[in-house]
Design a protein around this motif. Structure first.
Motif, mmCIF file in Angstrom:
data_model
loop_
_atom_site.group_PDB
_atom_site.id
_atom_site.type_symbol
_atom_site.label_atom_id
_atom_site.label_comp_id
_atom_site.label_asym_id
_atom_site.label_seq_id
_atom_site.Cartn_x
_atom_site.Cartn_y
_atom_site.Cartn_z
ATOM 1 N N UNK A 305 65.230 -108.459 -42.874
ATOM 2 C CA UNK A 305 64.982 -107.022 -42.919
ATOM 3 C C UNK A 305 66.291 -106.331 -43.296
ATOM 4 N N UNK A 306 66.324 -105.746 -44.491
ATOM 5 C CA UNK A 306 67.537 -105.048 -44.927
ATOM 6 C C UNK A 306 67.371 -103.549 -44.690
ATOM 7 N N UNK A 307 68.471 -102.936 -44.198
ATOM 8 C CA UNK A 307 68.459 -101.506 -43.920
ATOM 9 C C UNK A 307 69.735 -100.871 -44.430
ATOM 10 N N UNK A 308 69.827 -99.542 -44.318
ATOM 11 C CA UNK A 308 70.943 -98.798 -44.902
ATOM 12 C C UNK A 308 71.388 -97.702 -43.945
ATOM 13 N N UNK A 317 67.706 -95.663 -43.494
ATOM 14 C CA UNK A 317 66.475 -96.263 -44.028
ATOM 15 C C UNK A 317 66.346 -97.679 -43.490
ATOM 16 N N UNK A 318 65.140 -98.221 -43.592
ATOM 17 C CA UNK A 318 64.941 -99.612 -43.175
ATOM 18 C C UNK A 318 63.669 -100.156 -43.789
ATOM 19 N N UNK A 319 63.732 -101.394 -44.228
ATOM 20 C CA UNK A 319 62.504 -102.086 -44.555
ATOM 21 C C UNK A 319 61.675 -102.199 -43.279
ATOM 22 N N UNK A 330 62.726 -107.269 -51.217
ATOM 23 C CA UNK A 330 64.091 -107.655 -51.572
ATOM 24 C C UNK A 330 64.669 -106.687 -52.598
ATOM 25 N N UNK A 331 65.988 -106.480 -52.477
ATOM 26 C CA UNK A 331 66.655 -105.571 -53.403
ATOM 27 C C UNK A 331 66.537 -104.109 -53.010
ATOM 28 N N UNK A 332 65.781 -103.814 -51.940
ATOM 29 C CA UNK A 332 65.647 -102.438 -51.469
ATOM 30 C C UNK A 332 66.117 -102.352 -50.020
ATOM 31 N N UNK A 333 66.317 -101.120 -49.558
ATOM 32 C CA UNK A 333 66.675 -100.896 -48.150
ATOM 33 C C UNK A 333 65.535 -100.180 -47.429
ATOM 34 N N UNK A 334 64.341 -100.221 -48.017
ATOM 35 C CA UNK A 334 63.159 -99.674 -47.376
ATOM 36 C C UNK A 334 63.075 -98.165 -47.434
ATOM 37 N N UNK A 406 63.686 -97.207 -50.998
ATOM 38 C CA UNK A 406 64.959 -96.770 -51.570
ATOM 39 C C UNK A 406 65.731 -97.982 -52.088
ATOM 40 N N UNK A 407 66.313 -97.841 -53.277
ATOM 41 C CA UNK A 407 67.184 -98.865 -53.846
ATOM 42 C C UNK A 407 68.565 -98.247 -54.072
#
Length: 517
Positions: A305-308, A317-319, A330-334, A406-407
């Motif tokens: 789980x990638x977040x920002x 933000x968060x996946x 993948x490649x995004x921060x959700x 969001x990317x």
């Protein structure tokens, strides 16, 4: 009567009914195997808060801390909140010049450092007017605990409002001058409660805590998450990939920077069997390579789980965690977290169409009030729209798709993120440019398989001067934190410039792009 908005009160209220249960288990270091109960956390923070109270400090005094990671260091953070003061965490790699700036700027009433650094830290602190300097070591040693041992183990938390300052986190600026982001009790509490719900914290969750506690990720996101859920933490003072994998049996949640996942993937012990009790792996603080994302899924069966987030905002933000909320892409921060508004605008300040790259701006209850004693910089970093809404300029560049994912595609201020740490080139360039024989320098980040980005310096010598790259790197190591020191330093005849005379760092990045393979 208005409820006490002190963040410590919210965290303490979440402690389980059984205070004899284990809150933290130490996994490594001189006290490996030690267990701290919830009662220990309550009593320990009370004694430390009473010590601070005994010093007669004005409410909201700054307490600057540069110590190695320990459970006692976490207790100190909680005690500062409990006593109604402001916590100022400092990276353990910072050297004298950096510490001198932070202490001079924040004017802390109390400084706590490692016993081994007392001589030089106390000299800086007392010269700047700090009234009290204590020491705290990894082995539960130092004057802080000695003094606190004589204090009562009961303490009534100081009354704070949601807008009262809880912490100052220093984040470098492109000018090289660090800025102190002021985070309130409300900022931190709102974000922690949002993440508790969005990441679906469960009764019985156990967190592997292998991050430093001098920045947002380890101190706020990870620690607040476990404390607010009444969850046990398995506590690593230093990250060791093999040891961390070995402790996943019985654990359920882990947070890490991409470098940690890369290093665990290099261990043959990382198998589906090793992670069978794990529920959630979260990645942040630096961009996650698609290769790492895919390799982790293939090896473990878990989707990272990638977040920002940022020092100024905590998480933005968060996946999704729950499948019902959507996939982890993948490649995004959700998508933006609940309560957070995020927009992308062009150079003219006009909102960008869906899927179009522009400047990311945010607002929400988690967004900081401004920079410590920098009203001009604060005004510069916020903008007001036609409806009178105030937005924070993140300095990041990205896009939002129709489904709100969001990317992040780049950073507008030449920020380098290496191993999860933010590095601003101008600070390093300042040290390089002050060295004898240096005419000018440019510091860039290029792709690195382990750290995400590696720091590279390109230097021009004065006519007739001879520069020794190894000696220059050695000099930098004595002046700044090691994670900022360039991994390579090149001496060149000149730097590429555009028609306006500005150094074209994009050309330098392209030139050295394959440096680390």
């Amino acid at each position: 009567m208005t409820a006490n908005a002190n963040l410590f009160v919210a965290l303490r209220a979440a402690f389980p009914a059984d205070l004899t249960a284990t809150a933290v288990e130490v996994a490594d270091g001189p006290h490996a195997g030690a267990h701290y109960s919830w009662a220990d956390l309550d009593r320990g923070t009370a004694m430390l808060a009473n010590l601070l109270q005994s010093l007669g400090l004005p409410a909201g005094s700054r307490v600057a801390v540069q110590t190695e990671k320990s459970v006692e260091a976490l207790m100190l953070y909680l005690a500062v909140l409990r006593a109604g003061h402001v916590f100022l965490p400092l990276n353990t790699a910072y050297q004298a010049a950096e510490i001198g700036y932070f202490i001079g700027n924040a004017e802390p009433a109390v400084v706590v450092c490692s016993p081994k650094n007392f001589a030089w830290v106390s000299r800086i602190a007392f010269s700047a007017g700090t009234g009290h300097v204590f020491t705290l070591g990894e082995a539960r040693d130092g004057t802080l605990l000695e003094r606190a041992a004589a204090q009562p183990d009961q303490h009534t938390p100081a009354v704070r409002t949601a807008d009262d300052l809880a912490a100052i986190l220093y984040t470098s600026g492109t000018t090289g001058r660090s800025k102190g982001a002021m985070l309130s009790h409300g900022n931190l509490a709102e974000n922690a409660l949002t993440l508790k719900a969005y990441w679906d914290w469960q009764p019985g969750d156990v967190l592997i805590h292998a991050l430093p506690i001098f920045h947002v990720h380890g101190l706020f996101v990870a620690s607040h998450g476990a404390l607010l859920n009444g969850s046990k933490m398995v506590w690593f003072g230093k990250f060791d990939p093999k040891a961390t994998i070995a402790r996943m049996a019985g654990a359920t949640v882990m947070m890490g920077v991409p470098t940690l996942y890369v290093r665990m993937l290099a261990e043959p012990t990382l198998t589906r069997e090793a992670v069978q009790t794990m529920r959630l792996f979260i990645s942040g603080s630096a961009p996650l390579l698609v290769e790492t994302f895919d390799s982790w899924t293939e090896r473990t069966g878990h989707v990272l789980l990638e977040r920002y987030g940022m020092s100024e905002t905590v998480m933005l933000t968060s996946n999704p965690c729950r499948a019902a909320d959507g996939p982890r892409r993948r490649g995004t921060v959700g998508p933006a977290l609940p309560g957070v508004q995020l927009r992308v605008i062009d150079d003219a300040g006009t909102p960008c169409p869906t899927g179009t790259i522009g400047h990311i701006q945010v607002q929400g209850p988690n967004v900081f009030a401004g920079y410590w004693r920098m009203p001009e910089k604060t005004a510069e970093e916020f903008t007001v729209d036609e409806q009178g809404q105030k937005w924070f300029k993140t300095g990041d560049v990205g896009k939002v798709e129709a489904d709100r994912y969001v990317t992040i595609v780049g950073r507008s201020k030449d920020l380098i993120i290496s191993g999860g740490y933010n590095i601003y080139p101008a600070e390093i360039e300042g040290f390089l440019n002050d060295m004898p024989g240096v005419a000018e320098s440019a510091v860039i980040g290029v792709p690195h398989p382990d750290f995400g980005e590696g720091v590279v310096a390109v230097v021009v010598a004065h006519p007739g001067a001879t520069l020794d790259p190894a000696a220059m790197i050695g000099q930098l190591k004595a002046s700044i934190a090691n994670f900022k020191v360039p991994k390579h330093l090149f001496v060149v005849a000149d730097l590429p410039r555009n028609a306006m005379g500005k150094v074209q760092k994009n050309l330098l990045r392209e030139q050295h792009r394959a440096l680390f393979g």
